[in-house]
Design a protein around this motif. Structure first.
Motif, mmCIF file in Angstrom:
data_model
loop_
_atom_site.group_PDB
_atom_site.id
_atom_site.type_symbol
_atom_site.label_atom_id
_atom_site.label_comp_id
_atom_site.label_asym_id
_atom_site.label_seq_id
_atom_site.Cartn_x
_atom_site.Cartn_y
_atom_site.Cartn_z
ATOM 1 N N SER A 164 24.787 27.965 40.575
ATOM 2 C CA SER A 164 25.455 29.272 40.492
ATOM 3 C C SER A 164 24.471 30.429 40.535
ATOM 4 C CB SER A 164 26.263 29.367 39.185
ATOM 5 O OG SER A 164 27.132 28.273 39.041
ATOM 6 N N LEU A 165 23.181 30.138 40.529
ATOM 7 C CA LEU A 165 22.178 31.203 40.480
ATOM 8 C C LEU A 165 22.332 32.173 41.649
ATOM 9 C CD1 LEU A 165 18.955 29.225 39.474
ATOM 10 C CD2 LEU A 165 20.242 30.846 38.059
ATOM 11 N N GLY A 166 22.272 33.456 41.353
ATOM 12 C CA GLY A 166 22.316 34.484 42.383
ATOM 13 C C GLY A 166 23.700 34.938 42.786
ATOM 14 N N LEU A 167 24.750 34.356 42.210
ATOM 15 C CA LEU A 167 26.113 34.734 42.577
ATOM 16 C C LEU A 167 26.388 36.163 42.125
ATOM 17 C CD1 LEU A 167 28.755 33.693 43.835
ATOM 18 C CD2 LEU A 167 29.438 32.906 41.566
ATOM 19 N N ILE A 168 26.693 37.022 43.076
ATOM 20 C CA ILE A 168 26.875 38.443 42.772
ATOM 21 C C ILE A 168 28.283 38.737 42.258
ATOM 22 C CG2 ILE A 168 25.159 39.094 44.497
ATOM 23 C CD1 ILE A 168 27.481 39.987 46.332
ATOM 24 N N CYS A 169 28.441 39.888 41.646
ATOM 25 C CA CYS A 169 29.749 40.347 41.168
ATOM 26 C C CYS A 169 30.168 41.505 42.055
ATOM 27 C CB CYS A 169 29.644 40.776 39.700
ATOM 28 S SG CYS A 169 31.223 41.272 38.976
ATOM 29 N N ASP A 170 31.148 41.279 42.920
ATOM 30 C CA ASP A 170 31.529 42.269 43.941
ATOM 31 C C ASP A 170 33.043 42.413 44.046
ATOM 32 O OD1 ASP A 170 31.666 39.667 44.822
ATOM 33 O OD2 ASP A 170 30.956 40.082 46.858
ATOM 34 N N PRO A 171 33.709 42.787 42.934
ATOM 35 C CA PRO A 171 35.179 42.832 42.925
ATOM 36 C C PRO A 171 35.758 43.906 43.847
ATOM 37 C CG PRO A 171 34.301 43.881 40.961
ATOM 38 C CD PRO A 171 33.135 43.268 41.673
ATOM 39 N N VAL A 172 36.615 43.486 44.738
ATOM 40 C CA VAL A 172 37.269 44.423 45.658
ATOM 41 C C VAL A 172 38.175 45.363 44.869
ATOM 42 C CG1 VAL A 172 38.893 44.616 47.580
ATOM 43 C CG2 VAL A 172 37.133 42.820 47.593
ATOM 44 N N GLY A 173 37.992 46.635 45.069
ATOM 45 C CA GLY A 173 38.796 47.628 44.356
ATOM 46 C C GLY A 173 38.438 47.737 42.879
ATOM 47 N N GLY A 174 37.377 47.054 42.461
ATOM 48 C CA GLY A 174 36.998 47.071 41.057
ATOM 49 C C GLY A 174 37.920 46.258 40.175
ATOM 50 N N LEU A 175 38.774 45.431 40.783
ATOM 51 C CA LEU A 175 39.751 44.647 40.030
ATOM 52 C C LEU A 175 39.292 43.191 39.896
ATOM 53 C CD1 LEU A 175 42.973 45.969 41.798
ATOM 54 C CD2 LEU A 175 42.007 46.751 39.630
ATOM 55 N N VAL A 176 39.687 42.556 38.818
ATOM 56 C CA VAL A 176 39.295 41.155 38.590
ATOM 57 C C VAL A 176 40.272 40.244 39.336
ATOM 58 C CG1 VAL A 176 38.688 39.446 36.830
ATOM 59 C CG2 VAL A 176 38.446 41.876 36.332
ATOM 60 N N ALA A 234 33.288 43.963 48.289
ATOM 61 C CA ALA A 234 34.001 45.225 48.018
ATOM 62 C C ALA A 234 33.716 46.288 49.064
ATOM 63 C CB ALA A 234 33.629 45.747 46.630
ATOM 64 N N GLN A 235 32.575 46.174 49.747
ATOM 65 C CA GLN A 235 32.202 47.198 50.730
ATOM 66 C C GLN A 235 32.308 46.714 52.167
ATOM 67 O OE1 GLN A 235 31.387 50.588 50.315
ATOM 68 N NE2 GLN A 235 32.411 50.107 48.379
ATOM 69 N N THR A 236 33.011 45.603 52.389
ATOM 70 C CA THR A 236 33.335 45.202 53.753
ATOM 71 C C THR A 236 34.389 46.162 54.293
ATOM 72 O OG1 THR A 236 35.075 43.722 52.958
ATOM 73 C CG2 THR A 236 32.869 42.768 53.274
ATOM 74 N N PRO A 237 34.596 46.210 55.604
ATOM 75 C CA PRO A 237 35.652 47.080 56.138
ATOM 76 C C PRO A 237 37.010 46.831 55.479
ATOM 77 C CG PRO A 237 34.258 46.341 57.926
ATOM 78 C CD PRO A 237 33.796 45.600 56.698
ATOM 79 N N THR A 238 37.367 45.562 55.293
ATOM 80 C CA THR A 238 38.646 45.253 54.648
ATOM 81 C C THR A 238 38.620 45.661 53.179
ATOM 82 O OG1 THR A 238 39.063 43.427 56.165
ATOM 83 C CG2 THR A 238 40.273 43.412 54.081
ATOM 84 N N GLY A 239 37.495 45.423 52.530
ATOM 85 C CA GLY A 239 37.373 45.821 51.135
ATOM 86 C C GLY A 239 37.542 47.324 50.954
ATOM 87 N N LYS A 240 36.948 48.098 51.844
ATOM 88 C CA LYS A 240 37.080 49.558 51.787
ATOM 89 C C LYS A 240 38.518 49.984 52.060
ATOM 90 C CE LYS A 240 32.363 50.698 53.262
ATOM 91 N NZ LYS A 240 31.560 51.329 54.338
ATOM 92 N N LYS A 241 39.163 49.298 52.998
ATOM 93 C CA LYS A 241 40.561 49.615 53.329
ATOM 94 C C LYS A 241 41.453 49.373 52.125
ATOM 95 C CE LYS A 241 44.309 48.308 56.479
ATOM 96 N NZ LYS A 241 44.720 47.384 57.565
#
Length: 296
Positions: free
Chosen positions: A205-217, A276-283
């Motif tokens: 699991s090392l290095g797994l980032i936290c990147d919630p789309v919309g800031g939601l869990v 979260a910052q992919t095109p779909t994530g931003k949309k």
């Protein structure tokens, strides 16, 4: 607590001829100034909440207000009933149950943070599915929860369990390690084998980032809970088979601290990077909040 590392924990278990769960009950009672019976009663209540969340997530159609997620646990559960699954029925059931609890969390249902709300599905997914498979009593499962708690205590005091501090490796990774070690003990493994399972799980699991789309869990948190349950069971089986963590598990925890500390802020629960910052994530972000958030 009389231990601050997994190695110290093993030594105490060996010296006192107790399991990790039994050691933790004694330590928790002394720490809180209560009796063993009282701490067991409290943990039993927590396990009831976990089982209720599994049932609710599988059976109910409740969805989060965002409308982004929901129903995946049911889909996986139906898939298990209707065909031959690649993982095998038992492992796929653990995955479905982990998804279920995480979906209950997203829809504001009642869960137990293990160790956080973002990773709340992994331990219940592994525990409840294993209890059904092996016919274990609730008393046995509660002993396992104390084992998981002891492992989580060491991780929390030597590294992170918060995604904001150390990325998703700290939340989902810690829960995987806790579930893996506890499952080894539930199945009759030694404290040493349980601790090897922790190291094996955390290394994966090392290095797994936290990147919630919309800031939601929700995205990608929920599916990571499902995968986490599967990883925990794999680590437990490896340890029970005699596979050892060549890097001692305490050192792996130290690496998790190092990696999390070096992780960019945008990859630590800020929704400023990653998925979260992919095109779909931003949309999705724009649709949820009416404006773009984050960089880019």
């Amino acid at each position: 607590m009389r231990f601050s590392s997994l190695e110290q924990m093993i030594q105490l278990c060996v010296e006192e001829s107790v399991t990790i769960g039994q050691l933790m009950i004694t330590e928790q009672a002394a720490e809180t100034g209560t009796t063993a019976a009282q701490v067991i009663e409290q943990m039993t209540a927590y396990y009831e909440v976990m089982k209720e969340a599994v049932t609710k997530g599988i059976e109910d159609d409740s969805k989060p207000r965002s409308g982004l997620t929901g129903g995946d646990a049911k889909r996986v559960h139906t898939y298990i009933q209707n065909g031959v699954v690649s993982l095998g029925t038992e492992t796929c059931t653990a995955m479905a149950y982990a998804l279920a609890v995480s979906e209950v969390n997203a829809s504001m249902g009642r869960i137990i943070a293990t160790p956080t709300a973002g990773s709340c599905g992994i331990i219940p997914g592994v525990f409840v599915s294993s209890q059904e498979r092996f016919g274990w009593s609730d008393e046995h499962m509660v002993q396992g929860l104390f084992s998981a708690g002891a492992i989580g205590y060491v991780i929390a005091n030597n590294s992170f369990v918060s995604g904001a501090e150390g990325g998703c490796q700290a939340e989902v990774g810690s829960a995987i390690g806790m579930a893996a070690g506890a499952l080894v003990e539930l199945r009759g493994g030694t404290p040493e084998q349980a601790v090897h399972a922790v190291g094996l799980a955390l290394k994966n699991s090392l290095g797994l980032i936290c990147d919630p789309v919309g800031g939601l869990v929700e995205i990608p948190c929920i599916v990571r809970n499902g995968f986490g349950a599967v990883t925990a069971m794999a680590a437990a089986d490896m340890a029970l088979a005699g596979v050892r963590s060549v890097i001692p598990s305490d050192e792996v925890i130290g690496v998790m601290l190092e990696v999390g500390s070096a992780m960019p802020e945008k990859h630590r629960e800020t929704a400023m990077g990653g998925l979260a910052q992919t095109p779909t994530g931003k949309k999705i972000m724009k649709e949820l909040y009416g404006r773009s958030r984050g960089k880019g």
